[in-house]
Design a protein around this motif. Sequence first.
Motif, PDB file in Angstrom:
ATOM      1  N   ALA A  87      -7.822  27.495 -14.989  1.00 11.63           N
ATOM      2  CA  ALA A  87      -7.272  27.585 -13.632  1.00 11.63           C
ATOM      3  C   ALA A  87      -7.155  26.183 -13.066  1.00 11.63           C
ATOM      4  N   PHE A  88      -6.026  25.909 -12.428  1.00  8.44           N
ATOM      5  CA  PHE A  88      -5.783  24.576 -11.869  1.00  8.44           C
ATOM      6  C   PHE A  88      -5.315  24.688 -10.427  1.00  8.44           C
ATOM      7  N   ILE A  89      -5.974  23.942  -9.533  1.00  4.99           N
ATOM      8  CA  ILE A  89      -5.541  23.850  -8.135  1.00  4.99           C
ATOM      9  C   ILE A  89      -5.258  22.382  -7.849  1.00  4.99           C
ATOM     10  N   GLY A  90      -4.049  22.091  -7.424  1.00  7.82           N
ATOM     11  CA  GLY A  90      -3.646  20.719  -7.143  1.00  7.82           C
ATOM     12  C   GLY A  90      -2.138  20.608  -7.093  1.00  7.82           C
ATOM     13  N   SER A  91      -1.622  19.385  -7.247  1.00  5.93           N
ATOM     14  CA  SER A  91      -0.199  19.043  -7.293  1.00  5.93           C
ATOM     15  C   SER A  91       0.366  18.763  -5.902  1.00  5.93           C
ATOM     16  N   CYS A  92       1.584  18.233  -5.879  1.00  4.84           N
ATOM     17  CA  CYS A  92       2.253  17.949  -4.611  1.00  4.84           C
ATOM     18  C   CYS A  92       2.694  19.230  -3.920  1.00  4.84           C
ATOM     19  N   THR A  93       2.614  20.358  -4.607  1.00  3.63           N
ATOM     20  CA  THR A  93       2.969  21.640  -4.012  1.00  3.63           C
ATOM     21  C   THR A  93       1.800  22.235  -3.241  1.00  3.63           C
ATOM     22  N   ASN A  94       0.625  22.218  -3.846  1.00 10.70           N
ATOM     23  CA  ASN A  94      -0.526  22.911  -3.260  1.00 10.70           C
ATOM     24  C   ASN A  94      -1.832  22.148  -3.440  1.00 10.70           C
ATOM     25  N   GLY A  95      -1.820  20.841  -3.166  1.00  4.94           N
ATOM     26  CA  GLY A  95      -3.030  20.052  -3.263  1.00  4.94           C
ATOM     27  C   GLY A  95      -3.469  19.485  -1.930  1.00  4.94           C
ATOM     28  N   GLY A 128     -19.629  31.547  -2.610  1.00  8.63           N
ATOM     29  CA  GLY A 128     -20.583  32.568  -3.030  1.00  8.63           C
ATOM     30  C   GLY A 128     -20.207  33.270  -4.317  1.00  8.63           C
ATOM     31  N   ARG A 129     -19.114  32.831  -4.959  1.00  9.71           N
ATOM     32  CA  ARG A 129     -18.676  33.445  -6.212  1.00  9.71           C
ATOM     33  C   ARG A 129     -18.618  32.375  -7.303  1.00  9.71           C
ATOM     34  N   HIS A 130     -18.375  32.786  -8.534  1.00  8.49           N
ATOM     35  CA  HIS A 130     -18.321  31.854  -9.657  1.00  8.49           C
ATOM     36  C   HIS A 130     -17.176  32.249 -10.574  1.00  8.49           C
ATOM     37  N   VAL A 131     -16.592  31.247 -11.209  1.00  6.70           N
ATOM     38  CA  VAL A 131     -15.510  31.538 -12.143  1.00  6.70           C
ATOM     39  C   VAL A 131     -16.069  32.315 -13.325  1.00  6.70           C
ATOM     40  N   ALA A 132     -15.209  33.101 -13.953  1.00  7.29           N
ATOM     41  CA  ALA A 132     -15.627  33.921 -15.081  1.00  7.29           C
ATOM     42  C   ALA A 132     -16.049  33.050 -16.263  1.00  7.29           C
ATOM     43  N   SER A 133     -16.886  33.584 -17.110  1.00  9.68           N
ATOM     44  CA  SER A 133     -17.394  32.863 -18.278  1.00  9.68           C
ATOM     45  C   SER A 133     -16.243  32.390 -19.157  1.00  9.68           C
ATOM     46  N   GLY A 134     -16.319  31.122 -19.590  1.00  5.93           N
ATOM     47  CA  GLY A 134     -15.324  30.580 -20.507  1.00  5.93           C
ATOM     48  C   GLY A 134     -14.086  30.022 -19.849  1.00  5.93           C
ATOM     49  N   ILE A 135     -13.971  30.110 -18.515  1.00  5.97           N
ATOM     50  CA  ILE A 135     -12.792  29.608 -17.810  1.00  5.97           C
ATOM     51  C   ILE A 135     -12.988  28.137 -17.458  1.00  5.97           C
ATOM     52  N   LYS A 136     -12.040  27.294 -17.868  1.00  4.24           N
ATOM     53  CA  LYS A 136     -12.038  25.888 -17.454  1.00  4.24           C
ATOM     54  C   LYS A 136     -11.270  25.799 -16.145  1.00  4.24           C
ATOM     55  N   ALA A 137     -11.902  25.250 -15.110  1.00  3.22           N
ATOM     56  CA  ALA A 137     -11.278  25.238 -13.783  1.00  3.22           C
ATOM     57  C   ALA A 137     -11.377  23.849 -13.167  1.00  3.22           C
ATOM     58  N   LEU A 138     -10.265  23.396 -12.588  1.00  2.00           N
ATOM     59  CA  LEU A 138     -10.202  22.068 -11.993  1.00  2.00           C
ATOM     60  C   LEU A 138      -9.566  22.117 -10.615  1.00  2.00           C
ATOM     61  N   VAL A 139     -10.036  21.228  -9.730  1.00  2.00           N
ATOM     62  CA  VAL A 139      -9.386  20.976  -8.443  1.00  2.00           C
ATOM     63  C   VAL A 139      -9.051  19.492  -8.385  1.00  2.00           C
ATOM     64  N   VAL A 140      -7.775  19.183  -8.146  1.00  2.00           N
ATOM     65  CA  VAL A 140      -7.331  17.796  -8.023  1.00  2.00           C
ATOM     66  C   VAL A 140      -6.677  17.629  -6.649  1.00  2.00           C
ATOM     67  N   PRO A 141      -7.374  17.063  -5.674  1.00  2.00           N
ATOM     68  CA  PRO A 141      -6.786  16.884  -4.339  1.00  2.00           C
ATOM     69  C   PRO A 141      -5.512  16.046  -4.396  1.00  2.00           C
ATOM     70  N   GLY A 142      -4.610  16.308  -3.464  1.00  2.00           N
ATOM     71  CA  GLY A 142      -3.328  15.616  -3.462  1.00  2.00           C
ATOM     72  C   GLY A 142      -3.399  14.162  -3.048  1.00  2.00           C
ATOM     73  N   SER A 143      -4.467  13.753  -2.401  1.00  2.00           N
ATOM     74  CA  SER A 143      -4.646  12.358  -2.006  1.00  2.00           C
ATOM     75  C   SER A 143      -6.131  12.100  -1.822  1.00  2.00           C
ATOM     76  N   MET A 144      -6.483  10.816  -1.770  1.00  2.52           N
ATOM     77  CA  MET A 144      -7.879  10.483  -1.516  1.00  2.52           C
ATOM     78  C   MET A 144      -8.279  10.844  -0.089  1.00  2.52           C
TER      79      MET A 144
END
Length: 460
Positions: A335-343, A357-373
Amino acid sequence: MSDPQTLFGKIWDRHVVAGLAGGAELLAIDRIFLHERTGAAALNSLKAAGRPVADPSRVFCVMDHIVDTRPGRGDQTLMPGGQAFITETRAAAREAGITLFDVTDPDQGIVHVVSPEMGIVLPGCTLIAPDSHTCTQGAFGALAWGIGSSEAEHSMATGTLRLTRPKTMRVTFTGTLAPGVTPKDMILTLIARHGAGGGKGYAVEFAGEAVRALDMEGRMTLCNMATEFSAMTGMIAPDAKTYDWLRGRRYAPRDAMFDRAVADWQTLPSDEGARFDIEIDIDASAIEPMISWGTSPEHSSGISGSVPADAPERPVAYMGVEPGQKLIGLPIDAAFIGSCTNGRLSDLRRAAALLKGRHVASGIKALVVPGSMAVRRAAEAEGLDRIFTAAGFEWRMSGCSMCFYAGGESFPAGSRVISSTNRNFEGRQGPNIRTHIASPETVAASAIVGCIADPREIAA
């Protein structure tokens, strides 16, 4: 009295320098943005031709496309040869005397996020960059579009660009969005219904009650994907929300000058009775969260839908889906959250609200990349980073990372990824990666469940 004019027509006419043979026109360019993937090439080519940048104060450069987004980053990248792109662009930008948002600059970020944050884009201006998602900035009532490196070179040398006037289209979203439905779902609905080539040859103005109700970040998401509709640009008329956003920004007018600017900006919206070459109406209240199933944004469906029975063979084969297959429940690997569309900050807030209060499912690689510093700092001030990391997401530095694959970082080959990015063509996020594009909420919900999921059910 003059004929009623569109927002696009008013800005275009204000910037015409001269008519040219064959019906083209020479337009004055107010702002030019470069990035490290092509910036050095344009600046060095200009230098080799013996031409200076005509007005360095109007030219800006960011390091965003190939920079590493892991904490502690510097000039080194995972992309082979990427460091040379960065160092050469830095040297060329400094020599040309243009403004540079460097790798370690606190204002670094994706160009289409940084420019609005700084107040560089303004209503009524023309803004170009060698990036197709420059149309994002049309959300401010500007005429903004993507160009090539040679066009960037020409515009830096002359302050102008040769163009043929496009036709105009108005897309009106009537009614009110239902809870859990986002601007990403609005634009995917348009593209799914009218095709990825539906806007080709047009400057598109987004209008209607649902558009006016969006905040500025939502409007940027809507305009961002006008290029996925093949439009020359997407635009939204400026209003009080626009002015409030820009007030006090670094490059925006100040004090009495700002008030005078607002008085001018208020004349920009399309006049009543202005004619568009094409009109499209969409009932916003009927839109549901959207998810792509194929290799183009037009290959998208409501989250409750299925892969079409008549879906083309190639995208079905590449994505590993079957005609008639339900989308909900399709297992994901990442799962990826970021980009110039939705970061942007509001995107991160909404995703974090589901993840708390929740956690990603087992085995899922998940990243958040903010659109700017700046987005990253603001998110950390609100504690959003702690919510993401507690849920199992990696918290990154800003950049185009994992949206745009250029031989650097990627998900494991063959991974099925749900992503808040704007493109899902073959290999967009890496070799053999299968990308499903959706809103940040849908990405977060799917990461929790481990398969494509309806965010409205998680929120409930």
